[in-house]
Motif scaffolding. Structure first.
Motif, PDB file in Angstrom:
ATOM      1  N   ALA A 243      -4.406   5.281  10.773  1.00 12.73           N
ATOM      2  CA  ALA A 243      -4.305   3.967  11.442  1.00 12.73           C
ATOM      3  C   ALA A 243      -5.648   3.624  12.083  1.00 12.73           C
ATOM      4  O   ALA A 243      -6.105   2.474  12.035  1.00 12.73           O
ATOM      5  CB  ALA A 243      -3.195   3.973  12.491  1.00 12.73           C
ATOM      6  N   ILE A 246      -8.042   2.473   9.462  1.00 11.27           N
ATOM      7  CA  ILE A 246      -7.723   1.103   9.035  1.00 11.27           C
ATOM      8  C   ILE A 246      -8.166   0.096  10.099  1.00 11.27           C
ATOM      9  O   ILE A 246      -8.749  -0.953   9.795  1.00 11.27           O
ATOM     10  CB  ILE A 246      -6.209   1.004   8.708  1.00 11.27           C
ATOM     11  N   GLN A 273      -9.367  -0.979   2.173  1.00 15.55           N
ATOM     12  CA  GLN A 273      -8.397  -1.415   3.160  1.00 15.55           C
ATOM     13  C   GLN A 273      -7.058  -1.790   2.537  1.00 15.55           C
ATOM     14  O   GLN A 273      -6.000  -1.382   3.008  1.00 15.55           O
ATOM     15  CB  GLN A 273      -9.002  -2.617   3.928  1.00 15.55           C
ATOM     16  N   ILE A 277      -3.590   0.277   3.383  1.00 16.53           N
ATOM     17  CA  ILE A 277      -2.437  -0.312   4.083  1.00 16.53           C
ATOM     18  C   ILE A 277      -1.181  -0.204   3.220  1.00 16.53           C
ATOM     19  O   ILE A 277      -0.101   0.138   3.708  1.00 16.53           O
ATOM     20  CB  ILE A 277      -2.727  -1.779   4.491  1.00 16.53           C
ATOM     21  N   ASN A 281       2.143   2.139   4.250  1.00 11.32           N
ATOM     22  CA  ASN A 281       3.513   1.633   4.393  1.00 11.32           C
ATOM     23  C   ASN A 281       4.475   2.264   3.395  1.00 11.32           C
ATOM     24  O   ASN A 281       5.626   2.554   3.732  1.00 11.32           O
ATOM     25  CB  ASN A 281       3.521   0.102   4.236  1.00 11.32           C
ATOM     26  N   PRO A 313       0.427   2.731  14.180  1.00  7.54           N
ATOM     27  CA  PRO A 313       0.118   1.678  13.210  1.00  7.54           C
ATOM     28  C   PRO A 313       0.173   0.264  13.809  1.00  7.54           C
ATOM     29  O   PRO A 313      -0.454  -0.666  13.278  1.00  7.54           O
ATOM     30  CB  PRO A 313       1.190   1.875  12.133  1.00  7.54           C
ATOM     31  N   ILE A 318      -0.612  -2.660  10.858  1.00  5.76           N
ATOM     32  CA  ILE A 318      -0.150  -2.140   9.571  1.00  5.76           C
ATOM     33  C   ILE A 318       1.281  -2.577   9.229  1.00  5.76           C
ATOM     34  O   ILE A 318       1.541  -3.026   8.121  1.00  5.76           O
ATOM     35  CB  ILE A 318      -0.319  -0.595   9.537  1.00  5.76           C
TER      36      ILE A 318
END
Ligand code: 9WN
Length: 435
Positions: A243, A246, A273, A277, A281, A313, A318
């Protein structure tokens, strides 16, 4: 009261700032420069001494290796109040390690990207800060490139950590599952941490055997990334670490756009990126638990426990808004009772929860700071306000400790904060939260 505490926070940071241009996390217990600590510390400095904030980041980035890697501890000085020190880690084993600074051969969460962005947000003189960022930003890019090239063997957009110290959440009960797969030798060594802090608040000797054994394996392979990916018994995709990567990717994109040019770099980061992501998820969300979890890449198993990292996240934008709702419900349901301060580091309803021991339950201010910002960004105004209020209340009640009991009533006659006192990031992030 808050004004006094603000002055005290500044005094803590200034006292911990060293001549070499870096800040120690806490005198005695942590006498060197730590990577993610430095980032949080720079955010605190940015509010009242912008030159120190820049120096902190410059020094950290100066210790970068030629392959883009940034180490978790930079040993600027000789100091035997900490174990294991430079003579145990031997960073010089890696052919591309810094010739100037001795360090560890492991890293910590990638904070540097979002820290530069925070420094820009806080700065009064934006032009001056942007010039500083222009000087340093390519080093952060090189660090992210290092992660995607070397720490993502299945090309998923999710990077691994190979040591619990890389996570920053060192003795989280999550790692117990991995210790069960290992049987390290009994090491003979002298602990230093327990001379500064009560042993009941720190990891056990057996846990340290595991920590040292993983380093030994990395050292036997000269800290070669491909060898570590092949051989390390600890190889984990950590939701907090990813996280933060990101979050820092997004900061790099925003800052590069502001600086202008850099099309190629921006294109690469956008590619990393979107993959990151999506995989985050798809792979790390556990619908039954209603939270993100760690993934044991060595043994190909999700590690199904809820920690404060499970909610991180939110900080990096996210989850979808629907999933963010699920996440916040889980947090409030398990961690958010009125008898508790937000946010315990480990699920208080789980048998492995220990409210006094390091990352096995206590509240950490850096986690609360990230969760506060994430909650605010998603529009969870009330929970965000409570996260901030609880953090401030803990500091008002106990002082700038390293970690805190999440129980409002600890049952102790003289309740206290835990771990190191006059702890830098607790002071730095307090300054940011009350500003
Ligand atoms: C090992 C410095 C560091 C933090 C970590 C925290 C603790 C070290 C230790 O202190 O870890 O890196 O010896 O226990 O867990 O998050 O960066 O403050």
């Amino acid at each position: 009261m808050k004004e006094d505490l603000y002055k005290k926070a500044i005094a803590v940071l200034d006292a911990n700032f060293q001549d070499g241009g870096f800040t120690i996390p806490s005198a005695g217990l942590y006498p060197f420069q730590w990577k993610w600590d430095s980032g949080f510390i720079a955010i605190g400095f940015a509010h009242y001494d912008v030159e120190k904030a820049k120096t902190e980041m410059r020094t950290l980035l100066d210790a970068q290796w030629k392959n883009g890697f940034i180490p978790h501890i930079v040993f600027h000085t000789e100091n035997d109040s900490y174990f294991p020190g430079a003579d145990f880690h031997h960073s010089e084993l890696h052919p591309l390690s810094s010739k100037r600074y001795r360090s560890t051969g492991m890293t910590q969460p990638p904070v540097t990207g979002f820290v530069l962005q925070e420094m820009y947000r806080i700065a009064d003189d934006k032009k001056d800060m942007l010039n500083f960022i222009k000087e340093e930003i390519d080093k952060v890019y090189a660090n992210h490139e290092y992660f995607y090239k070397n720490r993502d063997p299945q090309d998923e957009g999710l990077v691994y950590i190979y040591h619990n110290w890389e996570s920053g959440t060192d003795n989280s009960p999550v790692w117990d599952d991995i210790w069960k797969t290992m049987n390290p030798p009994e090491y003979d060594f002298v602990r230093k941490d327990t001379t500064h802090v009560d042993a009941s608040q720190r990891p056990s000797k057996r846990e340290y055997d595991h920590y040292l054994h993983i380093i030994d394996i990395a050292k036997q392979n000269n800290y070669n990334d491909a060898k570590i990916a092949e051989l390390s018994p600890f190889l984990v995709q950590d939701p907090l670490f990813n996280a933060m990567l990101i979050k820092s990717n997004q900061a790099l994109i925003d800052l590069y756009i502001q600086i202008g040019g850099n099309e190629e770099r921006i294109k690469n980061i956008i590619k990393w990126q979107s993959k990151s992501i999506k995989s985050f998820n798809d792979k790390l969300f556990d619908a039954d638990l209603g939270a993100y979890v760690h993934y044991d890449l060595r043994n190909e198993n999700p590690i199904r426990h809820i920690t404060s990292s499970s909610f991180s996240p939110l900080f990096a934008n996210i989850p979808s808004p629907e999933r963010a709702d699920v996440l916040v419900n889980t947090m409030m349901d398990k961690f958010g009772g009125e008898d508790k301060y937000l946010c315990a580091s480990f699920d208080p309803t789980n048998d492995r929860f220990n409210p006094r021991k390091y990352w096995r339950g206590p509240v950490w201010i850096n986690m609360n700071w990230m969760l506060f910002l994430g909650l605010k960004n998603y529009g969870f105004t009330d929970v965000a306000a409570r996260m901030k209020q609880d953090s401030i209340e803990l500091i008002e009640k106990y002082g700038f400790y390293e970690y805190f009991d999440c129980r409002k009533d600890t049952g102790d006659e003289n309740p206290t904060g835990y771990g190191g006192n006059n702890f830098s990031w607790s002071a730095a992030l307090f300054i940011d939260m009350v500003n």
